[in-house]
Design an enzyme around this catalytic site. Structure first.
Site, short mmCIF file in Angstrom:
data_model
loop_
_atom_site.label_atom_id
_atom_site.label_comp_id
_atom_site.label_asym_id
_atom_site.label_seq_id
_atom_site.Cartn_x
_atom_site.Cartn_y
_atom_site.Cartn_z
N ASP A 168 42.09 38.60 40.02
CA ASP A 168 42.16 37.49 40.97
C ASP A 168 40.78 36.82 40.99
OD1 ASP A 168 42.87 35.97 43.28
OD2 ASP A 168 44.19 37.60 43.91
N HIS A 209 51.24 39.01 49.05
CA HIS A 209 50.50 39.62 50.17
C HIS A 209 50.29 38.66 51.33
CE1 HIS A 209 47.75 37.35 47.78
NE2 HIS A 209 46.84 37.44 48.73
N ASP A 210 50.69 37.41 51.20
CA ASP A 210 50.53 36.44 52.29
C ASP A 210 51.85 36.11 52.98
OD1 ASP A 210 47.83 36.15 51.66
OD2 ASP A 210 48.21 34.50 50.28
N ASP A 228 42.72 31.81 42.99
CA ASP A 228 42.96 31.65 44.42
C ASP A 228 42.63 30.25 44.95
OD1 ASP A 228 43.33 33.20 47.06
OD2 ASP A 228 41.40 32.25 47.39
N GLU A 278 46.90 29.27 42.26
CA GLU A 278 47.59 29.22 43.56
C GLU A 278 47.43 27.81 44.09
OE1 GLU A 278 47.59 31.27 47.96
OE2 GLU A 278 45.75 30.59 47.04
C1 NOJ Z 1 44.97 32.84 49.36
C2 NOJ Z 1 45.07 34.34 49.34
O1 NOJ Z 1 46.29 34.70 48.76
C3 NOJ Z 1 44.92 34.80 50.77
O2 NOJ Z 1 45.24 36.15 50.93
C4 NOJ Z 1 43.51 34.49 51.22
O3 NOJ Z 1 43.39 34.81 52.59
C5 NOJ Z 1 43.17 33.01 51.01
N1 NOJ Z 1 43.64 32.48 49.76
C6 NOJ Z 1 41.69 32.81 51.08
O4 NOJ Z 1 41.07 33.29 49.93
#
Ligand code: NOJ
Length: 551
Positions: free
Chosen positions: A127, A357-358, A228, A285
């Site tokens: 990542d 994970h989000d 990210d 992302e």
């Molecule tokens: C996206 C990530 O998936 C998330 O978990 C994170 O809190 C934010 N970006 C900030 O890096």
């Protein structure tokens, strides 16, 4: 050699061989890259598997589960950040981009992980968190020390305006996106938490340092990167106030800075410097890149191989605000996915995912609250593993893990959960209502330690189904490289589509509802190849039933 071992032979094919054990189209003929023919698996490092018993997942824990992942036909593992971090945002606040956090292991554990994974035909995907660093990163410590140090311009600094923050932007984790530095007597910008200052991509020295660290991981043998929050790296040329979108008088920074014009120039340079000519995969992302813009981001002239875009996530809330629930229909989910499929049909490629994970667990996010969780998990898996694109399984998804409610806000660890809770209170919700919102959406739902006692196919019908489906996917060229066409687009219960390659066709039909659903008459002639239920009715799908037909 049993069938499973036989199918594993086809994974080796993804690593470059041209012999197809099934006598079908080989990778060379299909003209696909390895990552288009691979099942990916996402590991949240902290909660995946704890080998040393200190309560935190670690690299040796991952190594110990490689055989399991291989049996699931996984060919690549994306691991969330494992770099040194003060853990304000669980590793997405990085204080050193070049090494491994001791809580996860050592560099030699990491090298061993790469080797052990490679021996099983699995690549390791890291990542990259390059929009921001931790405020403890030496770069930021230096940058904030005064206005004239060599790193003074490595972050985004502004003077106060009339004694206040330069703009009314709200950070994604709540509160102003500007924090005052007493040391430097200026504000710095942070899209996320105040401990995650945004790096200044306009500065070529910053970009060079980031590219160097990415290249060092490639040299170490990683198979690629998930990148990210990349849509935030380019800031607008002028910083202006926006129309408030909440009771706090602020506006979500996302509205003001995401996907700003000029971002692609940075990304083309990033690609040229780090990825071109190397056999790695890149997945950005990209919340807010629309299907119509995908061609600029992925594909022949794009900057990444794939993009995680968000159009099918968060259908149950307004504008990503957890305390603003909305009713949604299956047709919205289907058309969001179909739009991305269509946008990448000729050019580009799509990562298929429902969990990470989000996000809340898929069973809770995409199905009614009275849905049988095992059947719902199997229904979602069927779509995930038969669509066009590269499927990403999130840890525990294959075991049927669901959300877990906590009874007090104090029990939640995730920073965003606390921010959304505070925001809900400011919006006038009671503490009980605010807690209900975060129970539904909290990122902690997906971050709890995996209970490995559930990981036996004999006792776990969800895992059994994943094993069957991943076998099935890799054995059917139609699913790997065939076209996608949505069927029954107006149906509010059934998600159906066909995958076609030459004269061969497979049809998926999944009942997302908790009541019986009727199929059109034409389905009566189709042969069921794989079904989640023993249902003798050809034209009726039971609640949450999933079928794959030969078309
Ligand atoms: C996206 C990530 O998936 C998330 O978990 C994170 O809190 C934010 N970006 C900030 O890096």
């Amino acid at each position: 050699m049993n069938r499973r071992e036989f199918i594993k032979g086809s994974i080796a094919l993804t690593a470059g061989l041209m012999i197809d054990p099934f006598g079908g189209i080989t990778m060379a003929e299909s003209n696909q890259k390895w990552w288009q023919r691979t099942v990916f698996y996402q590991i949240y490092a902290k909660s995946f598997n704890d080998a040393n018993g200190d309560g935190v997942g670690d690299l040796r824990g991952i190594i110990a589960r490689l055989d399991y992942l291989q049996s699931l036909n996984v060919g690549a593992i994306w691991i969330t950040p494992i770099y040194p971090s003060p853990m304000v945002d669980n590793g997405y606040d990085i204080s050193d981009y070049t090494t491994i956090d001791p809580r996860y292991g050592t560099m030699s554990d990491f090298d061993e992980l790469i080797e052990e994974a490679r021996a099983r035909g699995i690549k390791i995907i890291m990542d990259l968190v390059y929009n921001h660093s931790s405020d403890r990163h030496p770069w930021f410590v230096e940058s904030k020390s005064d206005r004239s140090n060599p790193k003074a311009d490595w972050y985004i600094w502004r003077d106060a305006v009339d004694g206040h923050e330069p703009t009314n932007w709200r950070s994604i984790f709540g509160g102003s996106a500007w924090t005052w530095s007493a040391e430097r007597q200026q504000y710095y910008l942070h899209t996320f938490a105040k401990e995650q200052p945004d790096l200044n991509w306009e500065n070529p020295a910053v970009r060079r340092a980031l590219y160097d660290s990415a290249r060092s991981w490639i040299d170490r043998g990683v198979g690629g990167f998930r990148i990210d929050a990349i849509v935030y790296i380019k800031k607008p040329s002028k910083f202006v106030n926006g129309t408030p979108d909440g009771a706090d008088g602020m506006i979500n920074i996302h509205t003001m800075t995401a996907n700003t014009d000029g971002i692609l120039d940075f990304l083309h340079e990033f690609k040229r410097e780090c990825f071109d000519g190397r056999d790695i995969v890149t997945v950005g992302e990209a919340n807010s890149v629309k299907p119509s813009q995908l061609k600029d981001w992925v594909g022949t002239d794009g900057v990444f191989d794939m993009l995680f875009e968000f159009s099918h996530l968060g259908l149950g809330i307004e504008n990503e605000v957890w305390c603003r629930p909305r009713r949604w229909k299956l047709t919205e989910l289907k058309s969001a996915l179909t739009a991305s499929q269509q946008a990448t049909a000729q050019n580009g490629w799509y990562p298929i995912f429902f969990e990470n994970h989000d996000q809340p667990r898929g069973v809770n996010q995409y199905f009614a609250s009275d849905a049988d969780p095992i059947k719902a998990a199997r229904a979602l898996a069927t779509v995930l593993l038969t669509m066009r694109g590269t499927p990403f399984i999130y840890e525990g998804q294959e075991l049927g893990v669901t959300n877990v409610n906590r009874s007090s806000i104090d029990e939640y660890e995730d920073i965003q959960t606390h921010a959304q809770y505070e925001f809900a209170l400011k919006e006038g919700l009671t503490a009980t209502e605010a807690l209900e919102c975060v129970q539904t959406r909290s990122r902690d739902n997906a971050r709890l330690p995996i209970d490995w006692s559930k990981a036996t196919p004999v006792n776990n019908p969800v895992l059994m189904w994943y094993l069957e489906l991943t076998d099935f996917r890799l054995a059917h060229e139609e699913l790997l490289s065939g076209t996608y066409k949505e069927l029954l687009p107006r149906d509010e219960q059934i998600f159906a589509f066909e995958r076609t390659l030459g004269t061969k066709k497979l049809i998926t039909a999944v009942n997302f509802s908790t009541s019986e659903a009727k199929l059109p008459k034409s389905f009566a002639e189709l042969k069921i190849l794989l079904g989640s239920e023993h249902n003798p009715e050809p034209l009726k799908l039971r609640p949450l039933e999933a079928r794959i037909y030969r078309g």
